[in-house]
Design an enzyme around this catalytic site. Structure first.
Site, PDB file in Angstrom:
ATOM      1  N   ALA A  11       0.688  -0.960  -0.045  1.00  0.00           N
ATOM      2  CA  ALA A  11      -0.081  -0.009  -0.082  1.00  0.00           C
ATOM      3  C   ALA A  11       0.950   1.788   0.058  1.00  0.00           C
ATOM      4  O   ALA A  11      -0.008   2.330   0.166  1.00  0.00           O
ATOM      5  CB  ALA A  11      -0.862   0.238   1.108  1.00  0.00           C
ATOM      6  N   THR A  79       1.110  -7.655  -9.212  1.00  0.00           N
ATOM      7  CA  THR A  79       3.145  -8.442  -9.072  1.00  0.00           C
ATOM      8  C   THR A  79       3.820  -8.620 -10.378  1.00  0.00           C
ATOM      9  O   THR A  79       2.772  -9.796 -11.272  1.00  0.00           O
ATOM     10  CB  THR A  79       3.115  -8.408  -8.106  1.00  0.00           C
ATOM     11  OG1 THR A  79       2.874  -7.871  -6.612  1.00  0.00           O
ATOM     12  CG2 THR A  79       5.005  -9.028  -8.207  1.00  0.00           C
ATOM     13  N   THR A  80       4.782  -8.917 -10.747  1.00  0.00           N
ATOM     14  CA  THR A  80       5.414  -9.590 -12.039  1.00  0.00           C
ATOM     15  C   THR A  80       5.964 -10.391 -11.425  1.00  0.00           C
ATOM     16  O   THR A  80       6.026 -11.332 -10.091  1.00  0.00           O
ATOM     17  CB  THR A  80       6.358  -8.429 -12.628  1.00  0.00           C
ATOM     18  OG1 THR A  80       6.800  -8.127 -11.653  1.00  0.00           O
ATOM     19  CG2 THR A  80       5.829  -7.897 -13.715  1.00  0.00           C
ATOM     20  N   ALA A 105      -2.683  -9.810 -13.714  1.00  0.00           N
ATOM     21  CA  ALA A 105      -2.389  -8.794 -15.282  1.00  0.00           C
ATOM     22  C   ALA A 105      -0.928  -8.253 -14.846  1.00  0.00           C
ATOM     23  O   ALA A 105      -1.029  -7.929 -14.353  1.00  0.00           O
ATOM     24  CB  ALA A 105      -3.739  -7.692 -14.976  1.00  0.00           C
ATOM     25  N   ASN A 107      -0.233  -6.599 -16.770  1.00  0.00           N
ATOM     26  CA  ASN A 107      -0.688  -4.713 -17.110  1.00  0.00           C
ATOM     27  C   ASN A 107      -2.342  -4.774 -17.125  1.00  0.00           C
ATOM     28  O   ASN A 107      -2.730  -5.078 -17.972  1.00  0.00           O
ATOM     29  CB  ASN A 107      -0.564  -4.424 -18.284  1.00  0.00           C
ATOM     30  CG  ASN A 107       0.396  -2.897 -18.666  1.00  0.00           C
ATOM     31  OD1 ASN A 107      -0.704  -1.631 -18.321  1.00  0.00           O
ATOM     32  ND2 ASN A 107       1.125  -2.339 -19.071  1.00  0.00           N
ATOM     33  N   HIS A 135      10.659   1.884 -19.169  1.00  0.00           N
ATOM     34  CA  HIS A 135      10.465   2.205 -17.787  1.00  0.00           C
ATOM     35  C   HIS A 135      11.449   2.657 -16.778  1.00  0.00           C
ATOM     36  O   HIS A 135      12.226   2.833 -16.717  1.00  0.00           O
ATOM     37  CB  HIS A 135      10.476   0.634 -16.825  1.00  0.00           C
ATOM     38  CG  HIS A 135       8.667  -0.662 -16.571  1.00  0.00           C
ATOM     39  ND1 HIS A 135       9.440  -0.362 -18.093  1.00  0.00           N
ATOM     40  CD2 HIS A 135       8.373  -0.149 -16.906  1.00  0.00           C
ATOM     41  CE1 HIS A 135       7.548  -1.487 -18.949  1.00  0.00           C
ATOM     42  NE2 HIS A 135       7.391  -0.991 -17.742  1.00  0.00           N
ATOM     43  N   LYS A 139      12.318   0.552 -11.078  1.00  0.00           N
ATOM     44  CA  LYS A 139      11.884  -1.185 -11.605  1.00  0.00           C
ATOM     45  C   LYS A 139      12.669  -2.372 -11.115  1.00  0.00           C
ATOM     46  O   LYS A 139      13.988  -2.475 -11.703  1.00  0.00           O
ATOM     47  CB  LYS A 139      11.359  -1.366 -12.939  1.00  0.00           C
ATOM     48  CG  LYS A 139      10.211  -2.666 -12.727  1.00  0.00           C
ATOM     49  CD  LYS A 139       9.603  -2.119 -14.350  1.00  0.00           C
ATOM     50  CE  LYS A 139       9.194  -3.348 -15.033  1.00  0.00           C
ATOM     51  NZ  LYS A 139       8.568  -4.426 -13.737  1.00  0.00           N
ATOM     52  N   GLY A 145       7.151  -7.755 -16.906  1.00  0.00           N
ATOM     53  CA  GLY A 145       5.544  -8.936 -16.887  1.00  0.00           C
ATOM     54  C   GLY A 145       4.910  -8.485 -18.149  1.00  0.00           C
ATOM     55  O   GLY A 145       4.820  -9.086 -18.728  1.00  0.00           O
TER      56      GLY A 145
END
Ligand SMILES: NC(=O)C1=CN([C@@H]2O[C@H](COP(=O)(O)OP(=O)(O)OC[C@H]3O[C@@H](n4cnc5c(N)ncnc54)[C@H](OP(=O)(O)O)[C@@H]3O)[C@@H](O)[C@H]2O)C=CC1
Ligand SMILES: O=C(O)C1=N[C@H](C(=O)O)C[C@H](O)C1
Length: 250
Positions: A11, A79-80, A105, A107, A135, A139, A145
């Site tokens: 969060a 999350t990837t 997802a 993305n 990016h 990252k 992802g």
């Protein structure tokens, strides 16, 4: 009608903090927990969370999902770091918790989902296709992802169409110069201060090229997809991979 009780994991992060605001602003949702690293997951059961939005790190996501699925809490995951092994582990956990839904997802932005779809459609019509993702430099994973998923979809479409291997005469040079190989599709990762999340799919044929480009300019681009996922996952048991399954994308 009672509000859906939602918790956010990660969060305080870049996307997690935006998700907290988006859930708080949604009239049909109630934010019941906003957890960061070190916070006890018991808060999820204590607060009666029905859906968790998981936006942490590849190192944390499996333990968090294990807790959620064991307690019948649905999850929307951005999350990837997904591998076949991790997906198999998650499917095993879900099989023991019938009725629980997990959406992963790569993305959440509509433009990125459409980029993947357009690339999948276009890929068999061109000899060459490469993916460049760009990016912010904070990252932790590369390639992204989204780029990995894009390349997998491209490769599957080309295989289904019987496309020939891509032309590439490279015989010498530096390691890494041709990018990472994802199912035969070169994927290049750029990390640059000032950027957020961007992707180009370059396609080339005799005498022509096609470039499909998407830019996420703010984390708000991911919020409609996250909220759609939260509302739909509660009625979608099992594992759903890709937001396109919750959109009317043919
Ligand atoms: N699918 C999508 O559309 C999108 C996906 N992402 C993905 O989301 C993930 C997060 O990205 P981003 O927000 O940029 O990263 P950040 O590093 O900004 O945020 C991750 C947050 O998760 C916290 N965290 C780590 N472990 C735990 C844990 N076990 N429980 C609760 N919180 C934890 C971190 O805390 P601490 O700082 O203390 O480590 C940090 O605050 C990445 O995998 C990214 O690729 C990002 C944008 C869009
Ligand atoms: O870390 C990010 O920022 C993003 N991560 C996701 C990815 O790896 O594809 C989605 C988007 O690219 C932003």
């Amino acid at each position: 009608m009672s509000k859906l009780r939602v918790a956010v994991l990660g969060a305080k992060g870049r996307i997690g903090s935006e998700a907290v605001r988006a859930v708080e602003a949604a009239e049909d949702l109630e934010l019941v927990a906003a957890l960061g690293r070190g916070d006890s997951l018991e808060a999820l059961t204590d607060t009666g969370a029905q859906v968790v939005v998981e936006l942490t790190t590849p190192a944390s996501v499996m333990d968090n999902l294990d807790f959620c699925v064991r307690h019948g809490i649905h999850a929307v995951v951005g999350t990837t770091g997904w591998t076949d092994e991790r997906l198999a582990q998650l499917n095993t956990a879900l099989a023991a918790s019938p009725g629980t839904g997990v959406l992963i997802a790569p993305n959440f932005s509509i433009g990125a989902v459409l980029t993947m779809k357009f690339a999948e459609v276009a890929a068999p019509y061109f000899e060459s296709v490469e993916v460049i993702e760009l990016h912010h430099p904070n990252k932790v994973d590369a390639p992204s992802g989204t780029a990995t998923r894009t390349a997998q979809l491209i490769a599957a479409a080309r295989q289904k169409a019987g496309s020939a291997p891509q032309p590439d005469a490279t015989a010498t040079g530096l390691d890494g110069a041709r990018g990472a190989d994802v199912d035969g599709v070169p994927v290049h990762a750029v990390r640059l201060r000032g950027l957020l999340a961007h992707q180009e799919v370059l396609l080339g044929g005799e005498g022509e090229t096609l470039t499909i480009r998407h830019d996420s300019l703010h984390h708000s681009s991911f919020m409609p997809g996250i909220l759609l996922g939260v509302r739909r996952v509660v009625d979608t048991p099992g594992l759903t991979f890709g937001l396109e399954h919750f959109l009317d994308l043919k």
